[in-house]
Design a protein around this motif. Structure first.
Motif, short mmCIF file in Angstrom:
data_model
loop_
_atom_site.label_atom_id
_atom_site.label_comp_id
_atom_site.label_asym_id
_atom_site.label_seq_id
_atom_site.Cartn_x
_atom_site.Cartn_y
_atom_site.Cartn_z
N THR A 48 -1.61 16.64 42.50
CA THR A 48 -2.40 17.07 41.35
C THR A 48 -3.62 17.87 41.82
OG1 THR A 48 -1.63 15.13 40.17
CG2 THR A 48 -3.47 16.32 39.21
N TYR A 127 10.52 8.75 31.61
CA TYR A 127 9.11 9.03 31.89
C TYR A 127 8.37 7.77 32.32
CZ TYR A 127 9.66 13.58 29.60
OH TYR A 127 10.04 14.85 29.26
N GLU A 363 4.62 18.46 42.15
CA GLU A 363 3.54 18.12 43.06
C GLU A 363 3.81 18.62 44.48
OE1 GLU A 363 1.37 14.20 41.86
OE2 GLU A 363 3.50 13.80 42.01
N TYR A 372 1.91 29.16 41.01
CA TYR A 372 0.53 29.58 40.79
C TYR A 372 0.00 30.53 41.86
CZ TYR A 372 0.13 25.69 37.43
OH TYR A 372 0.28 24.84 36.37
N MET B 1 2.61 13.37 39.90
CA MET B 1 3.04 12.05 39.45
C MET B 1 1.88 11.04 39.45
SD MET B 1 6.27 9.88 40.73
CE MET B 1 7.64 10.76 40.06
N CYS B 2 0.76 11.47 40.01
CA CYS B 2 -0.42 10.59 39.95
C CYS B 2 -1.43 11.18 38.98
CB CYS B 2 -1.05 10.43 41.32
SG CYS B 2 0.00 9.53 42.44
N LEU B 3 -0.95 11.96 38.03
CA LEU B 3 -1.86 12.71 37.18
C LEU B 3 -2.71 11.81 36.30
CD1 LEU B 3 -2.81 15.40 36.15
CD2 LEU B 3 -0.82 15.54 34.70
N HIS B 46 -1.14 6.26 32.86
CA HIS B 46 -0.15 6.83 33.77
C HIS B 46 1.18 6.13 33.55
CE1 HIS B 46 1.69 8.64 37.20
NE2 HIS B 46 1.76 7.52 37.87
N VAL B 47 2.24 6.92 33.43
CA VAL B 47 3.60 6.46 33.14
C VAL B 47 3.64 5.27 32.16
CG1 VAL B 47 4.70 7.45 35.18
CG2 VAL B 47 3.77 5.13 35.35
N TYR B 66 -8.03 18.50 30.70
CA TYR B 66 -6.79 18.36 29.94
C TYR B 66 -6.78 19.28 28.73
CZ TYR B 66 -6.34 14.36 32.97
OH TYR B 66 -6.25 13.59 34.08
N LEU B 69 -5.85 22.54 29.89
CA LEU B 69 -4.42 22.58 30.24
C LEU B 69 -3.55 22.64 28.99
CD1 LEU B 69 -4.11 19.97 33.11
CD2 LEU B 69 -3.65 22.43 33.21
N ASP B 76 3.56 26.34 31.31
CA ASP B 76 2.75 26.02 32.48
C ASP B 76 3.17 24.68 33.08
OD1 ASP B 76 0.18 26.59 34.06
OD2 ASP B 76 0.01 24.50 33.47
N MET B 77 3.30 24.67 34.42
CA MET B 77 3.81 23.49 35.11
C MET B 77 2.89 22.28 34.99
SD MET B 77 4.92 23.30 39.11
CE MET B 77 3.26 23.53 39.72
N MET B 78 1.59 22.52 35.20
CA MET B 78 0.66 21.40 35.16
C MET B 78 0.53 20.84 33.73
SD MET B 78 -3.04 21.52 37.02
CE MET B 78 -3.93 19.99 37.38
N ALA B 79 0.55 21.77 32.76
CA ALA B 79 0.50 21.33 31.36
C ALA B 79 1.76 20.52 31.02
CB ALA B 79 0.39 22.54 30.44
N ASP B 81 3.33 18.60 33.06
CA ASP B 81 3.14 17.26 33.63
C ASP B 81 2.28 16.40 32.71
OD1 ASP B 81 4.69 17.97 35.75
OD2 ASP B 81 3.13 17.78 37.28
N GLY B 84 4.44 15.31 29.94
CA GLY B 84 5.33 14.26 30.44
C GLY B 84 4.65 12.90 30.44
N GLU B 87 4.60 11.66 27.00
CA GLU B 87 5.96 11.22 26.62
C GLU B 87 6.29 9.84 27.17
OE1 GLU B 87 8.09 12.49 24.47
OE2 GLU B 87 6.49 13.90 24.06
N ALA B 88 5.59 9.44 28.24
CA ALA B 88 5.88 8.14 28.86
C ALA B 88 5.53 6.98 27.93
CB ALA B 88 5.10 8.01 30.17
#
Lengths: 378, 100
Positions: A48, A127, A363, A372, B1-3, B46-47, B66, B69, B76-79, B81, B84, B87-88
């Motif tokens: 991240t 998820y 990641e 990017y 995944m640690c967002l 997180h998750v 955020y 984002l 956008d990839m980070m957005a 995530d 996601g 959605e968890a």
């Protein structure tokens, strides 16, 4: 007049406070001039962080002498091939594999879960661990939750394992990784020459920043915990380079709104009740003592490795891709190379057809640089 | 995944909180959160699990990344995530949105 000294990325993202960003960038330049040698290499260990750094083009405002590299910060990328093989074999043998989306296309020795799915195996993206539980509850078939992620994610798996009404057809195949021992390994790689670590804010939310004190002391290397807002990252870098300049191997916390010294004790207690650390391979990097989180024997009834006989050797008779031999993901994750050093990057290897794990996950350094841009030529 | 994604707690029932993520109401589990939470608190999630109660006076710094984002668009990839992560957490029954 637009401020030329603080660039925004091609995505036209803006700093929350451009004047603060400029002040931090100026401070970094001053510190690096005082240190007066190059490169000054510092490593972050978080996908991240790399996303935010690349997305906001932070490297374009860093002093030239400061080398900000990404280490093993992508849990999906360091999932070793035999771990993917275990999931593939379980799927081929008739279990439904529930896993986080990024795991689908991570190459195993011979194939990925996506390959197994194309051949008819059942693989479902979830998820959360809770969604895997719901899947198991809705069917008779064995459901294996192929669990990946660092401690931040492992606590969620632990909380699920501690539930007392789990469906009997649910088991867990843990590929969880524990970050602190991996930082220790990277600190020992002579060629990396890391002079400081920017530690990942959300993993440290769980473990607390105190966990890095032995590392700082043993390897005489400063560690600064940083958040994910671009200004957080710049502020973390300023503090880290100050510590490098002063030769102070201390740990400092620049993300106090989410990280405390002792961390989240409730989460730690549950994580260590369910998991223990075991040594094992991190893909492309090294054997990391205590780097893997595996279910404790008390949770053997949930452990897919205990419940099923998983013969991954049958996959090894299939030849891996010849391209895979050229992949330098390992060197990239150890901080020894950049994606742009790889002859496959953006050519034979892209997010559609990933050769290495770093191009699979959002990641992974390669995928982030592909999306990017990484270190633009200015 | 640690967002991790911050959200505002609307309601707490046992180990489940209804959390507002920019208008999306979701159910987040409180099994591993560090401090007791109550309506009005912000939590980092997180998750599907809250992992930290964020002090209210510091929430704006956390939210701004955020918000930037989420404006960044679908591709956008980070957005993606961030979405996601939202959605968890399952949709909350009192979301007021029609069933799918």
């Amino acid at each position: 007049m637009p401020d030329e000294s603080v660039r925004t990325s091609a995505n036209e993202l803006k700093f929350r406070d451009p004047s603060q960003a400029r002040a931090l960038a100026d401070r970094l330049s001053g510190l690096c001039e005082e240190i007066a040698r190059e490169p000054i290499s510092v490593m972050h260990v978080c996908g991240t962080h790399e996303q935010a750094i690349a997305k906001y083009g932070l490297r374009t405002i860093l002093p030239k002498s400061l080398d900000l590299i990404m280490g093993p910060g992508c849990p999906v990328c360091v999932t070793d091939m035999p771990e993917v093989d275990e999931a593939v074999v379980l799927a081929e043998d008739g279990a439904l594999i529930a896993t986080y989306g990024d795991m689908l296309r991570v190459p195993g020795t011979a194939k990925s879960l996506a390959d197994a799915q194309a051949e008819g195996a059942r693989v479902e993206v979830v998820y959360s661990a809770a969604q895997a539980v719901e899947l198991a509850r809705s069917m008779q078939q064995e459901v294996v939750f192929f669990a990946s992620g660092f401690e931040t994610t492992a606590v969620a798996t632990a909380a699920i394992a501690l539930q007392d009404d789990l469906p009997p057809n649910l088991s867990i195949l843990s590929a969880h990784k524990y970050v602190p021992p991996a930082m220790e390994i990277v600190a020992q790689i002579p060629a990396t020459q890391v002079e400081g670590f920017l530690a990942a804010g959300h993993a440290a939310t769980i473990t607390g920043w105190g966990i890095f004190e032995p590392l700082a002391e043993r390897y005489k290397i400063p560690v600064v915990v940083a958040g994910f807002e671009p200004l957080d990252i710049l502020a973390g870098l300023v503090r880290l380079v100050e510590l490098v300049k002063d030769g102070t191997p201390a740990v400092d916390n620049m993300y106090p709104r989410c990280v405390t010294r002792e961390g989240n004790r409730v989460a730690q207690e549950q994580m260590w009740r369910v998991f223990r650390t075991v040594g094992g391979r991190w893909r492309g990097i090294a054997d990391v003592p205590d780097g893997n989180l595996r279910l404790r024997p008390e949770y053997a009834h949930l452990d897919a490795r205990v419940r099923f006989e998983i013969d991954i050797r049958r996959l090894w008779q299939l030849a891996p891709s010849a391209l895979a031999e050229k992949c330098i993901c390992g060197a990239i994750m150890s901080g020894l190379a950049s994606p742009s050093d790889c002859e496959l990057f953006g050519k034979e290897c892209d997010p559609e057809n990933p050769v290495g794990a770093c191009m699979v996950s959002s990641e992974g350094t390669c995928k982030i640089w592909y999306q990017y841009g990484g270190r633009p030529d200015l | 995944m640690c967002l991790g994604v911050p959200g505002r707690v609307l309601r707490v029932e046992g180990l489940i909180a209804t959390v507002d993520f920019w208008g999306l109401k979701r159910q987040v589990r409180l099994d591993v959160v560090d401090e007791p939470v109550q309506p009005g608190d912000y939590v980092l999630n997180h998750v599907g699990f809250a992992i930290r109660r964020i002090p209210a006076e510091e929430i704006q710094e956390t939210l701004s990344l955020y918000e930037e984002l989420l404006r960044a668009g679908e591709s956008d990839m980070m957005a993606a995530d961030v979405r996601g992560e939202i959605e968890a957490s399952p949709e909350s029954a009192d979301s007021g949105e029609p069933d799918a």
